[in-house]
Design an enzyme around this catalytic site. Structure first.
Site, short mmCIF file in Angstrom:
data_model
loop_
_atom_site.label_atom_id
_atom_site.label_comp_id
_atom_site.label_asym_id
_atom_site.label_seq_id
_atom_site.Cartn_x
_atom_site.Cartn_y
_atom_site.Cartn_z
N PRO A 295 32.88 42.98 40.08
CA PRO A 295 33.62 42.29 41.14
C PRO A 295 35.10 42.68 41.14
O PRO A 295 35.70 42.83 40.07
CB PRO A 295 33.47 40.81 40.77
CG PRO A 295 33.27 40.82 39.28
CD PRO A 295 32.53 42.08 38.96
N GLY A 296 35.65 42.90 42.31
CA GLY A 296 37.09 43.12 42.44
C GLY A 296 37.66 41.91 43.17
O GLY A 296 38.26 41.01 42.59
N ARG A 297 37.39 41.90 44.48
CA ARG A 297 37.81 40.80 45.34
C ARG A 297 37.40 39.42 44.78
O ARG A 297 38.18 38.47 44.80
CB ARG A 297 37.13 41.00 46.70
CG ARG A 297 37.62 40.15 47.82
CD ARG A 297 36.65 40.28 49.00
NE ARG A 297 36.34 41.64 49.33
CZ ARG A 297 36.99 42.39 50.22
NH1 ARG A 297 37.98 41.86 50.90
NH2 ARG A 297 36.64 43.64 50.47
N ARG A 334 45.32 44.83 56.18
CA ARG A 334 43.88 44.66 56.41
C ARG A 334 43.50 44.28 57.84
O ARG A 334 42.44 44.63 58.30
CB ARG A 334 43.27 43.70 55.39
CG ARG A 334 43.31 44.30 53.97
CD ARG A 334 42.58 43.47 52.95
NE ARG A 334 41.15 43.45 53.19
CZ ARG A 334 40.47 42.41 53.63
NH1 ARG A 334 41.07 41.28 53.90
NH2 ARG A 334 39.17 42.50 53.81
N TYR A 338 41.10 46.98 59.55
CA TYR A 338 39.75 46.62 60.02
C TYR A 338 39.62 45.18 60.51
O TYR A 338 38.61 44.54 60.28
CB TYR A 338 38.65 46.97 59.01
CG TYR A 338 38.97 46.89 57.54
CD1 TYR A 338 38.92 48.04 56.75
CD2 TYR A 338 39.31 45.68 56.93
CE1 TYR A 338 39.20 47.97 55.40
CE2 TYR A 338 39.58 45.61 55.57
CZ TYR A 338 39.52 46.77 54.81
OH TYR A 338 39.78 46.70 53.47
N CYS A 365 57.52 48.86 63.40
CA CYS A 365 57.52 49.44 64.74
C CYS A 365 56.14 49.99 65.02
O CYS A 365 55.89 51.20 64.96
CB CYS A 365 58.56 50.54 64.82
SG CYS A 365 60.18 49.89 64.47
C1 LIG Z 1 35.46 48.62 45.49
C2 LIG Z 1 34.43 48.69 44.47
C3 LIG Z 1 34.08 47.54 43.74
C4 LIG Z 1 34.65 46.20 44.03
O1 LIG Z 1 34.35 45.74 45.31
P1 LIG Z 1 34.75 44.25 45.72
O2 LIG Z 1 34.30 44.13 47.12
O3 LIG Z 1 36.22 44.14 45.59
O4 LIG Z 1 34.04 43.35 44.78
C5 LIG Z 1 33.15 47.67 42.72
N1 LIG Z 1 32.60 48.87 42.43
C6 LIG Z 1 32.91 49.99 43.10
C7 LIG Z 1 32.29 51.27 42.74
C8 LIG Z 1 33.83 49.94 44.14
O5 LIG Z 1 34.13 51.04 44.81
#
Ligand SMILES: *Cc1c(COP(=O)(O)O)cnc(C)c1O
Length: 436
Positions: A295-297, A334, A338, A365
């Site tokens: 997970p990132g987000r 963002r 998108y 601008c």
């Molecule tokens: C971007 C990415 C993530 C994380 O995605 P989230 O939507 O932020 O959870 C995990 N693995 C890979 C390979 C990614 O490119």
């Protein structure tokens, strides 16, 4: 809690000001200036723990969570990840450098990217990155060459495209056969790259990776992907005698940006996926590999908030209203990129009813420099008011730019009533520092 509050770290104090992690964001705006990124450290840590607990419920200690640090990358976030005993994903030498600089143990890092340059491969090896997630055949040859030069064996995972559509927005869907990422099962390339990896001398194949997209709210796509991956692993065992030790199921766990979006309990979400993985491997008579989620987000998004000061308020009767802020697409690209959704509040007027709607726009601008359209605002909104944009912890600072030579805001970390600068505000001198 108010219905329009999308995360439990939001409250309103007796001054009618919005609070994040119990701290008055209007006061923080005064102290640190605007635009300003705020992050709630406790929320970040709690999210790490929730993901880890869920993985442990299913897999015991045979699983780990890797924070996808492209969501937001700065030194302190890597220190927090180290303290929380998280693995990390990195996607560039810049992220590797930042993590190394923060003292993060890079043997706990997975290196992604669909196009690692020769320099990236060498840099990652010199910094002891634990795993390369290999996108394609060409990359394998570069890794072998560089690992050979250093007389090491590099552990790798292969990025496989399972051939499913995660039903999210096109730009963030990554699991389809025609994706720019990975090697597809359907075309036979996934098998071919496995065979090549197994033959290379300085490469040790640890297993497979897939990542099907981002902002995924339903377990369906993950369940489908895990069944496809398990069957692929079974197929490789049968046809070439290779059994994967690691299966990385990627990230993409959905986060709420609007009150209308579903609230997901990450623990039960992950446990549902985990149980399916276990069941599938059992049915296929395979040993359960080490499972990774990335997970990132899901770790940082709702820990973050951006604070702005209102400038011009422009009313175009019978057309549209604009509330201009002192930031914009340079700190949050963002919507421009998108049409991402965000919830915004007039942070110093939380108890005032909304009297009109306005497009909240930046100072660049560029007509597309919009944070969000049709935002309900108190009718009294005026120059000097404070606007908060919620859920900006992921893909905001990390995508920030200096367009129009606008300096990037600082990041202030909130914890237990204290606040500290973890990334300082960029100065004009910083911006000119590279110019000859
Ligand atoms: C971007 C990415 C993530 C994380 O995605 P989230 O939507 O932020 O959870 C995990 N693995 C890979 C390979 C990614 O490119």
């Amino acid at each position: 809690m108010r219905k329009d509050f999308i995360c439990e770290n939001l409250t309103v104090n007796d001054k009618g000001h919005l609070c994040l992690a119990g701290q008055d964001v209007v006061a923080l705006a005064e102290k640190y200036g605007t635009p300003l990124y705020l992050m709630d450290e406790e929320r970040i840590r709690n999210r790490c723990r929730a993901f880890k607990e869920a993985a442990n419920i299913c897999f015991g200690d045979k699983a780990f969570i890797a924070y996808a640090s492209k969501a937001v990358s700065f030194k302190e976030i890597y220190r927090i990840m180290q303290e929380e005993k998280m693995y990390i994903d990195v996607v560039s030498s810049g992220e590797i450098y930042t993590a190394a600089n923060a003292g993060f143990p890079l043997e706990h890092a997975l290196f992604h990217s669909n196009n690692k340059t020769d320099e990236d491969v060498a840099f990652a090896m010199d910094n002891g990155v634990g795993y390369f997630v290999v996108d394609n055949e060409e990359e394998l040859f570069v890794i072998e060459r560089e690992a050979g030069k250093r007389n090491i064996t590099q552990r790798v995972l292969l990025r496989i495209t399972p051939g499913i559509d995660s039903h999210t927005f096109e730009a963030v869907s990554t699991g389809k056969v025609d994706s720019k990422f990975g090697s597809a099962i359907q075309t036979g390339q996934a098998k071919i790259i496995t065979e090549i990896a197994l033959k290379r001398k300085n490469i040790s194949l640890s297993g497979y990776h897939c990542h099907i997209g981002s902002q995924i709210f339903s377990t369906d796509a993950f369940l489908k992907a895990s069944i496809i991956m398990a069957n692929f692993i079974a197929d490789m065992k049968k046809s070439i005698g290779y059994e994967a030790e690691i299966l990385d199921m990627g990230g993409g766990f959905g986060v709420r940006y609007l009150p209308s979006e579903p609230k997901t309990d990450i623990k039960s979400f992950l446990v549902t996926i985990g149980e399916k993985i276990k069941e599938t491997f059992y049915k296929l008579n395979l040993k359960l590999p080490v499972i990774i989620f990335e997970p990132g987000r899901g770790i940082v998004a709702d820990a973050g908030m951006t604070i702005y000061t209102v400038g011009t308020v422009k009313k175009i009767p019978d057309f549209v209203n604009y509330v201009s802020i002192d930031g914009g697409m340079t700190d949050n690209v963002r919507y421009a990129m998108y049409k991402a959704s965000y919830t915004l509040f007039a942070a110093n007027k939380m108890n005032k009813k909304s009297g009109f709607t306005a497009n909240v726009v930046g100072r660049c601008c560029e007509s597309g420099d919009i944070i969000q359209k049709k935002v309900p605002m108190p009718a009294s909104i005026k120059r000097g008011d404070i606007i908060a944009c919620l859920t900006t912890g992921a893909y905001n600072y990390s995508m920030a730019s200096n367009y129009n030579r606008i300096p990037r805001p600082p990041i202030v970390m909130l914890n237990k009533g204290d606040s500290r600068i973890v990334v300082r505000r960029e100065t004009f001198a910083d911006i000119c520092s590279l110019d000859e």
